[in-house]
Design an enzyme around this catalytic site. Structure first.
Site, PDB file in Angstrom:
ATOM      1  N   GLU A 123      -1.295  -0.760  -4.101  1.00  0.00           N
ATOM      2  CA  GLU A 123      -2.529  -0.021  -3.871  1.00  0.00           C
ATOM      3  C   GLU A 123      -2.245   1.475  -3.744  1.00  0.00           C
ATOM      4  O   GLU A 123      -1.256   1.877  -3.143  1.00  0.00           O
ATOM      5  CB  GLU A 123      -3.181  -0.536  -2.585  1.00  0.00           C
ATOM      6  CG  GLU A 123      -4.504   0.099  -2.233  1.00  0.00           C
ATOM      7  CD  GLU A 123      -5.119  -0.556  -1.017  1.00  0.00           C
ATOM      8  OE1 GLU A 123      -5.572   0.163  -0.116  1.00  0.00           O
ATOM      9  OE2 GLU A 123      -5.130  -1.817  -0.961  1.00  0.00           O
ATOM     10  N   ASP A 131       0.854  -1.185   0.000  1.00  0.00           N
ATOM     11  CA  ASP A 131       0.000   0.000   0.000  1.00  0.00           C
ATOM     12  C   ASP A 131       0.896   1.243   0.000  1.00  0.00           C
ATOM     13  O   ASP A 131       1.596   1.503   0.970  1.00  0.00           O
ATOM     14  CB  ASP A 131      -0.907  -0.001   1.227  1.00  0.00           C
ATOM     15  CG  ASP A 131      -2.023   1.030   1.128  1.00  0.00           C
ATOM     16  OD1 ASP A 131      -1.988   1.863   0.196  1.00  0.00           O
ATOM     17  OD2 ASP A 131      -2.942   1.006   1.973  1.00  0.00           O
ATOM     18  N   GLU A 155     -10.238   3.082  -3.211  1.00  0.00           N
ATOM     19  CA  GLU A 155     -10.794   3.331  -1.887  1.00  0.00           C
ATOM     20  C   GLU A 155     -11.221   4.783  -1.691  1.00  0.00           C
ATOM     21  O   GLU A 155     -12.043   5.079  -0.833  1.00  0.00           O
ATOM     22  CB  GLU A 155      -9.797   2.940  -0.799  1.00  0.00           C
ATOM     23  CG  GLU A 155      -8.579   3.848  -0.699  1.00  0.00           C
ATOM     24  CD  GLU A 155      -7.609   3.391   0.377  1.00  0.00           C
ATOM     25  OE1 GLU A 155      -7.524   4.076   1.419  1.00  0.00           O
ATOM     26  OE2 GLU A 155      -6.937   2.369   0.178  1.00  0.00           O
ATOM     27  N   HIS A 214     -12.305  -2.797  -0.360  1.00  0.00           N
ATOM     28  CA  HIS A 214     -11.564  -2.137   0.719  1.00  0.00           C
ATOM     29  C   HIS A 214     -12.355  -2.263   2.007  1.00  0.00           C
ATOM     30  O   HIS A 214     -13.555  -2.018   2.042  1.00  0.00           O
ATOM     31  CB  HIS A 214     -11.396  -0.663   0.327  1.00  0.00           C
ATOM     32  CG  HIS A 214     -10.624   0.171   1.288  1.00  0.00           C
ATOM     33  ND1 HIS A 214     -11.227   1.079   2.135  1.00  0.00           N
ATOM     34  CD2 HIS A 214      -9.296   0.275   1.514  1.00  0.00           C
ATOM     35  CE1 HIS A 214     -10.300   1.696   2.841  1.00  0.00           C
ATOM     36  NE2 HIS A 214      -9.120   1.233   2.492  1.00  0.00           N
ATOM     37  N   HIS A 230      -0.516   4.152  -0.290  1.00  0.00           N
ATOM     38  CA  HIS A 230      -1.400   5.038   0.477  1.00  0.00           C
ATOM     39  C   HIS A 230      -1.347   6.492   0.012  1.00  0.00           C
ATOM     40  O   HIS A 230      -1.575   7.422   0.778  1.00  0.00           O
ATOM     41  CB  HIS A 230      -1.056   4.959   1.968  1.00  0.00           C
ATOM     42  CG  HIS A 230      -2.253   5.155   2.862  1.00  0.00           C
ATOM     43  ND1 HIS A 230      -2.441   6.300   3.614  1.00  0.00           N
ATOM     44  CD2 HIS A 230      -3.321   4.371   3.094  1.00  0.00           C
ATOM     45  CE1 HIS A 230      -3.567   6.201   4.300  1.00  0.00           C
ATOM     46  NE2 HIS A 230      -4.122   5.042   3.992  1.00  0.00           N
TER      47      HIS A 230
END
Length: 383
Positions: A209, A183, A235, A285, A185
């Protein structure tokens, strides 16, 4: 049957639960939370209440369209997360009304179970190898972790090497026994994305991700064309209209819509159906609570391209916030065996909420906020 009340409960570690009651005694549960903005979502549910009390809860799609299209403004994280919680609770009521799981009302399941993964390493990734080995011992074959800490627009070689060392140490210790999802993020910026993707390719991540924030779909699409690593986006996108550019630009081969943020079960299924037309996989998610996870499993049940399910059992946010999924549904609410989650077969969402525990926890509440990070020069960093 008519809706009589919408009640919200702010509960640790960072969740908001919603109970919709009816005049026939049936009730349904939803999770209309946006991490760090739970009080805002409780207020939004209250604003929606005067529109919903007195309506037939079985008219799920009509209510969805009412809340989405009424009032000029639509979309965005707050409105769609509020709508998501309401939509999920209405599906829970309808399933209980017909005494079947939600997936039976939407065509029936295409699978009996879905592969799941757990988080390791925390916000600032550490103890990755020991955490991953503990998951292997429990039968899991996949995990996800934050691959970086703060990264400036142009990172240093040391920061890149730190990321590579983390992933490399896991691959060395675990071999092919564990698939590794990374991730980013949104912490990585466009100038550094290509560099990291090139360096990480030999380590064979399962996917990356949020390689950039979802505001930069064009740049993600460019990166997707230049790497063999599957990229995952979704997400922070809140409706099928937000996802359209992802599909049209081929920006991701995996999407991770969040049924708690994208308009609920109804909209998550529509997004997954759109993705199937582009041969894109779905990995919902869900770093959230038990109601959100139960909603995800209903989506997983009926969407052929749903392949992987996130869940928050034992997640660092839960440990830090003094609560976990089992606090509100018990230890046996979700069947997990060898890294697979069973599709619930009980009516509605397939779980029973311990309302007494919810009411008591709501007396404590929470004020969870995302951590504030800064770069070495003092500028705010992406968390």
């Amino acid at each position: 049957m008519k809706i009589t009340a919408l009640k919200t409960y702010l509960v640790p570690p960072r969740w908001l639960f919603l109970k919709i009651e009816t005049d026939e005694g049936l009730a349904g549960w939803g999770e209309p939370v946006l991490e760090g903005h739970a009080e805002t979502l409780a207020a939004k549910i209250s604003e929606f209440s005067d529109m919903l009390v007195g309506l037939d809860p079985l008219r799920i799609e009509d209510i969805w369209q009412l809340l989405y299209r009424n009032g000029c403004y639509r979309g965005g994280p707050v409105l769609m997360s509020a709508l998501a919680g309401i939509n999920t609770a209405l599906w829970d009521i309808k399933g209980r009304f017909h005494d079947v799981p939600i997936h039976e009302l939407m065509g029936g399941p295409v699978r009996d179970r879905v592969r799941t993964y757990r988080w390791i390493g925390g916000d600032r990734p550490e103890n990755l190898v020991s955490d991953a080995k503990a998951l292997v011992a429990k039968g899991y074959s996949a995990c996800k972790f934050n691959a970086t800490e703060e990264l400036s627009y142009i990172g240093t070689h040391a920061e890149i090497d730190t990321c590579l060392d983390r992933v490399s140490s896991l691959r060395t210790e675990l071999g092919s026994s564990m698939d590794l999802a990374l991730d980013f993020h949104g912490r990585v910026h466009a100038p550094m994305l290509g560099v990291l993707l090139k360096e990480l390719e030999p380590l064979r991540p399962m996917f990356i991700e949020d390689p950039l924030t979802s505001a930069h779909i064009d740049a993600i699409a460019d990166a997707a064309k230049a790497t063999t690593i599957p990229l995952c986006v979704g997400e922070r996108l809140h409706s099928r209209f937000d996802f359209r550019a992802v599909f049209e630009k081929r920006a991701a081969s995996i999407i991770n819509p969040d049924p708690a943020h994208c308009g609920g079960i109804s909209e998550a299924v529509r997004i997954a159906n759109m993705a199937e037309a582009y041969d894109v996989a779905v990995a919902p998610h869900c770093p959230l609570g038990p109601i959100a996870l139960a909603a995800c499993l209903q989506v997983d049940a009926i969407c052929h391209n749903a392949t992987l399910q996130e869940q928050s059992i034992g997640m660092h946010y839960n440990a830090d916030g003094g609560g976990d999924i089992s606090d509100y549904v018990g230890d046996d609410a979700f069947e997990i065996a060898d890294g697979w989650l069973s599709i619930p077969q009980r009516p509605g969402l397939g779980i029973e909420i311990n309302e007494g525990a919810v009411i008591e926890a709501a007396k404590i509440g929470h004020q969870w906020r995302a951590p504030i990070w800064r770069h070495k020069d003092g500028a705010i960093a992406e968390w």
